[in-house]
Design a protein around this motif. Sequence first.
Motif, PDB file in Angstrom:
ATOM      1  N   PHE A 332       0.820  -1.206   0.000  1.00  0.00           N
ATOM      2  CA  PHE A 332       0.000   0.000   0.000  1.00  0.00           C
ATOM      3  C   PHE A 332       0.857   1.261   0.000  1.00  0.00           C
ATOM      4  CE2 PHE A 332      -2.915  -3.175   1.920  1.00  0.00           C
ATOM      5  CZ  PHE A 332      -3.879  -3.149   0.920  1.00  0.00           C
ATOM      6  N   ASP A 333       1.507   1.475  -1.123  1.00  0.00           N
ATOM      7  CA  ASP A 333       2.222   2.725  -1.343  1.00  0.00           C
ATOM      8  C   ASP A 333       1.205   3.847  -1.511  1.00  0.00           C
ATOM      9  OD1 ASP A 333       4.686   4.337  -2.425  1.00  0.00           O
ATOM     10  OD2 ASP A 333       3.107   4.588  -3.922  1.00  0.00           O
ATOM     11  N   PHE A 334       1.417   4.959  -0.817  1.00  0.00           N
ATOM     12  CA  PHE A 334       0.412   6.025  -0.818  1.00  0.00           C
ATOM     13  C   PHE A 334       0.047   6.472  -2.236  1.00  0.00           C
ATOM     14  CE2 PHE A 334      -0.681  10.474  -1.229  1.00  0.00           C
ATOM     15  CZ  PHE A 334      -1.837  10.519  -0.477  1.00  0.00           C
ATOM     16  N   GLY A 335       1.040   6.677  -3.094  1.00  0.00           N
ATOM     17  CA  GLY A 335       0.752   7.151  -4.446  1.00  0.00           C
ATOM     18  C   GLY A 335      -0.125   6.189  -5.222  1.00  0.00           C
ATOM     19  N   LYS A 336       0.135   4.902  -5.078  1.00  0.00           N
ATOM     20  CA  LYS A 336      -0.678   3.905  -5.780  1.00  0.00           C
ATOM     21  C   LYS A 336      -2.090   3.837  -5.202  1.00  0.00           C
ATOM     22  CE  LYS A 336       3.296   0.929  -6.877  1.00  0.00           C
ATOM     23  NZ  LYS A 336       3.915  -0.417  -6.654  1.00  0.00           N
ATOM     24  N   VAL A 337      -2.195   3.949  -3.873  1.00  0.00           N
ATOM     25  CA  VAL A 337      -3.517   3.924  -3.242  1.00  0.00           C
ATOM     26  C   VAL A 337      -4.320   5.146  -3.673  1.00  0.00           C
ATOM     27  CG1 VAL A 337      -4.746   4.021  -1.046  1.00  0.00           C
ATOM     28  CG2 VAL A 337      -2.713   2.586  -1.269  1.00  0.00           C
ATOM     29  N   HIS A 338      -3.673   6.281  -3.693  1.00  0.00           N
ATOM     30  CA  HIS A 338      -4.318   7.538  -4.111  1.00  0.00           C
ATOM     31  C   HIS A 338      -4.934   7.383  -5.499  1.00  0.00           C
ATOM     32  CE1 HIS A 338      -4.342  11.603  -5.854  1.00  0.00           C
ATOM     33  NE2 HIS A 338      -4.355  12.093  -4.634  1.00  0.00           N
ATOM     34  N   GLN A 339      -4.134   6.882  -6.444  1.00  0.00           N
ATOM     35  CA  GLN A 339      -4.645   6.703  -7.802  1.00  0.00           C
ATOM     36  C   GLN A 339      -5.655   5.570  -7.869  1.00  0.00           C
ATOM     37  OE1 GLN A 339      -4.081   8.679 -10.526  1.00  0.00           O
ATOM     38  NE2 GLN A 339      -5.724   7.421 -11.405  1.00  0.00           N
ATOM     39  N   GLY A 340      -5.404   4.510  -7.106  1.00  0.00           N
ATOM     40  CA  GLY A 340      -6.325   3.384  -7.106  1.00  0.00           C
ATOM     41  C   GLY A 340      -7.705   3.768  -6.623  1.00  0.00           C
ATOM     42  N   LEU A 341      -7.774   4.604  -5.609  1.00  0.00           N
ATOM     43  CA  LEU A 341      -9.063   5.082  -5.106  1.00  0.00           C
ATOM     44  C   LEU A 341      -9.841   5.795  -6.210  1.00  0.00           C
ATOM     45  CD1 LEU A 341     -11.001   5.783  -2.703  1.00  0.00           C
ATOM     46  CD2 LEU A 341      -9.610   7.829  -2.391  1.00  0.00           C
ATOM     47  N   LEU A 342      -9.153   6.644  -6.954  1.00  0.00           N
ATOM     48  CA  LEU A 342      -9.809   7.353  -8.055  1.00  0.00           C
ATOM     49  C   LEU A 342     -10.275   6.370  -9.127  1.00  0.00           C
ATOM     50  CD1 LEU A 342      -7.386  10.411  -8.443  1.00  0.00           C
ATOM     51  CD2 LEU A 342      -9.549  10.312  -7.190  1.00  0.00           C
ATOM     52  N   ASP A 343      -9.443   5.392  -9.449  1.00  0.00           N
ATOM     53  CA  ASP A 343      -9.806   4.422 -10.487  1.00  0.00           C
ATOM     54  C   ASP A 343     -11.010   3.577 -10.064  1.00  0.00           C
ATOM     55  OD1 ASP A 343      -7.667   5.338 -11.973  1.00  0.00           O
ATOM     56  OD2 ASP A 343      -6.322   3.702 -11.370  1.00  0.00           O
ATOM     57  N   VAL A 344     -11.009   3.148  -8.820  1.00  0.00           N
ATOM     58  CA  VAL A 344     -12.097   2.296  -8.331  1.00  0.00           C
ATOM     59  C   VAL A 344     -13.419   3.046  -8.320  1.00  0.00           C
ATOM     60  CG1 VAL A 344     -13.006   1.136  -6.267  1.00  0.00           C
ATOM     61  CG2 VAL A 344     -10.647   0.730  -6.995  1.00  0.00           C
ATOM     62  N   THR A 345     -13.439   4.240  -7.760  1.00  0.00           N
ATOM     63  CA  THR A 345     -14.690   4.996  -7.678  1.00  0.00           C
ATOM     64  C   THR A 345     -15.139   5.493  -9.044  1.00  0.00           C
ATOM     65  OG1 THR A 345     -13.404   6.960  -7.041  1.00  0.00           O
ATOM     66  CG2 THR A 345     -14.405   5.656  -5.275  1.00  0.00           C
ATOM     67  N   SER A 346     -14.194   5.747  -9.925  1.00  0.00           N
ATOM     68  CA  SER A 346     -14.549   6.135 -11.295  1.00  0.00           C
ATOM     69  C   SER A 346     -15.297   5.003 -11.991  1.00  0.00           C
ATOM     70  CB  SER A 346     -13.287   6.487 -12.076  1.00  0.00           C
ATOM     71  OG  SER A 346     -13.579   6.727 -13.433  1.00  0.00           O
ATOM     72  N   ARG A 347     -14.760   3.813 -11.870  1.00  0.00           N
ATOM     73  CA  ARG A 347     -15.389   2.643 -12.498  1.00  0.00           C
ATOM     74  C   ARG A 347     -16.717   2.305 -11.842  1.00  0.00           C
ATOM     75  NH1 ARG A 347     -12.421  -3.286 -12.671  1.00  0.00           N
ATOM     76  NH2 ARG A 347     -14.200  -4.520 -13.450  1.00  0.00           N
ATOM     77  N   LEU A 348     -16.784   2.436 -10.538  1.00  0.00           N
ATOM     78  CA  LEU A 348     -17.979   2.054  -9.799  1.00  0.00           C
ATOM     79  C   LEU A 348     -19.156   2.978 -10.109  1.00  0.00           C
ATOM     80  CD1 LEU A 348     -19.153   0.161  -7.597  1.00  0.00           C
ATOM     81  CD2 LEU A 348     -18.366   1.831  -5.899  1.00  0.00           C
ATOM     82  N   PHE A 349     -18.903   4.272 -10.116  1.00  0.00           N
ATOM     83  CA  PHE A 349     -20.001   5.230 -10.231  1.00  0.00           C
ATOM     84  C   PHE A 349     -20.111   5.887 -11.603  1.00  0.00           C
ATOM     85  CE2 PHE A 349     -19.027   5.300  -5.602  1.00  0.00           C
ATOM     86  CZ  PHE A 349     -20.215   4.728  -5.184  1.00  0.00           C
ATOM     87  N   GLY A 350     -19.283   5.456 -12.563  1.00  0.00           N
ATOM     88  CA  GLY A 350     -19.393   5.999 -13.913  1.00  0.00           C
ATOM     89  C   GLY A 350     -18.963   7.447 -14.012  1.00  0.00           C
ATOM     90  N   ILE A 351     -17.980   7.848 -13.194  1.00  0.00           N
ATOM     91  CA  ILE A 351     -17.499   9.219 -13.227  1.00  0.00           C
ATOM     92  C   ILE A 351     -16.045   9.251 -13.698  1.00  0.00           C
ATOM     93  CG2 ILE A 351     -19.061  10.098 -11.464  1.00  0.00           C
ATOM     94  CD1 ILE A 351     -17.036   9.613  -9.368  1.00  0.00           C
ATOM     95  N   ARG A 352     -15.580  10.438 -14.037  1.00  0.00           N
ATOM     96  CA  ARG A 352     -14.200  10.595 -14.516  1.00  0.00           C
ATOM     97  C   ARG A 352     -13.552  11.755 -13.763  1.00  0.00           C
ATOM     98  NH1 ARG A 352     -11.905  13.838 -18.394  1.00  0.00           N
ATOM     99  NH2 ARG A 352     -13.952  14.582 -19.106  1.00  0.00           N
TER     100      ARG A 352
END
Length: 634
Positions: A332-352
């Motif tokens: 859980f490197d902070f930079g990867k988690v930071h981007q991963g959070l954006l990717d996950v919620t983007s895919r989940l809720f259909g947002i960009r």
Amino acid sequence: MSLEPLALPTSPEQWSSWLAERGNGSVRLAADEIAALKTAHPGDTAILQLWNDASVALSNASAVSSLLSSVHPDPAVIEQAEALEVEVRRFTSDLLLDREVFALLSSVRPEPLDDGARRVLEDALRSFRRAGVELDDQTRDRLRELNERHTELSQAFSRNIRDGRRTARVPAEALVGLPEDYVADHQPDEDGMVAISTEYPDVHPFLTYSRDAEARRAVATEFFNLAWPENDQVLGDLLRLRREKAHLLGYSDWADFDAEVKMIGKGAAILEFVDQVAADARDAGLRDRDVLLARGAQDGIATVDLSNWRYCFEAVKREQYGVDAQEVRRYFDFGKVHQGLLDVTSRLFGIRYEPVAETTWHDEVTTYDVHLGGERIGRIHLDLHPRMRKYNHAAQFDLVSGVRERQLPEGVLVCNFNRGLMDHGEVVTLFHEFGHLLHHVLAGRHEWVRFSGVATEWDFVEAPSQMLEEWAWDAGVLQLFATDADGTPIPTELVAAMRAADEFGKGFLARTQMFYAALSYLLHVEVPDDLTARVFELYPQYSLIAPLEGTHFHTGFGHLDGYSSAYYTYMWSLVIAKDMFSAFDTDELFAEEVAHRYRDRVLTPGGSRDAAVLVADFLGRPYNTEAFSRWLNG
């Protein structure tokens, strides 16, 4: 109509004038709107529109005062923001005691209004009545005094916690067992001593991993004495003030006054709920404590207390479940988690999310525009690392409340995470808090500012965030971003072990939550003279963790300000969160139909409907406790 985000200052010296214009200027604008309202003809529906206009202006002033007093690095700007907060609350207090405005709002007939306008009108009139507008002049004058003093005490309580950073000096040998990066960041001084602050990234790892019992006790003692002794007097005054205000308004106590506008409805129901959950968790909690005691005995620990429960907990998970938190954090490197959070919620809720090169109050803040269906629907700012004078917990702050065709919603996530590797618990917290941020943005397109953002009943607001935590526990989701230094994803078997280990201690931790909830309720109902003594009486009644003599938990428990008597809301919301999550297929967590239905029926409506109605609309039935009971009982 394309809305533009708020223009922030581009240099440090501009913040003071910007705050005066945005904050104090918005208060003046609100005054102009109320003056215009007072010229309206009784019964004219324009009265409601003018009320909304004034509410928008007040919301804008309140948002910047709350945010900048919590995050800005310049003490002068913090002081200015706190003064603005006083001005906003004084204006609001006077407004809700203004009989002329109340009479004009009361003159608007609800029958011709649409559902939204009628709900706004009913809410406004209820707020006036709860403020005491219909009481005699002498009582109203006293309420004004109490409201102003309440603001002063509230600010002092939060300020003492924010600025009350304490430090324990421990031998360098006490770092044995801590992660390598933590040790590297805590170099000993010429006397061989290391400073451990009461900031979360310092204190929590130390209490979890240090093998030195004496050093853990020293650190825990400092941590649980945050804002002592200053906040003992401040909190006592605050509790007495709230009691007097509730009595003047005709309520038996503050908890009853506060609960009236929540799902729970009445104060007495809070203790009933707390005691029920405490009873349900008792047997499991005692079994968990016995396991911790057995493990602690290996290190000479005879009592599970505030200095050692995290250490014992981690040891049990490592030795009995095969989960070494230090092994886990490699992924859980902070930079990867930071981007991963954006990717996950983007895919989940259909947002960009679109990165924005925005100058803010600090250069570590990252900014993104949020798009849905080709339209920019909001902007978010992520302020995620600790610094001096910054709010030292985790929360979402408003910067702008979205209003349809008027202003774009903007929210700020304020946390205090390490800049390197994160514990999985921190990842879960990040997902949780981001849930609030999404709620704020997705619900930012209402005509009425009263419905904008996280505007539901206060005992529901945690539910969407608690539900988003579930995605931080799924192996398939985590493997999208949780990789070690070589790029290897976190193993499925390790996540399965983490989930099994997470099952351990649920009863124990539920009892801890009920201690917090009982404390927040009972201090407001009883208003004891000796707060420390009463808190120590509540420990054995609710918590399975023994306190440390000479500590004063209540002085650093910031939720006693914002949540006041209603800390129970975390567990109340969790009941609903578990039920909502039952609608998702755990094998297909990104399934579009259910995710978008949840987005559109629970998050997007904001406060436009009662929370129970939103949940029933999403689930196709009223919520119940079955999923929560299954979770609590394993």
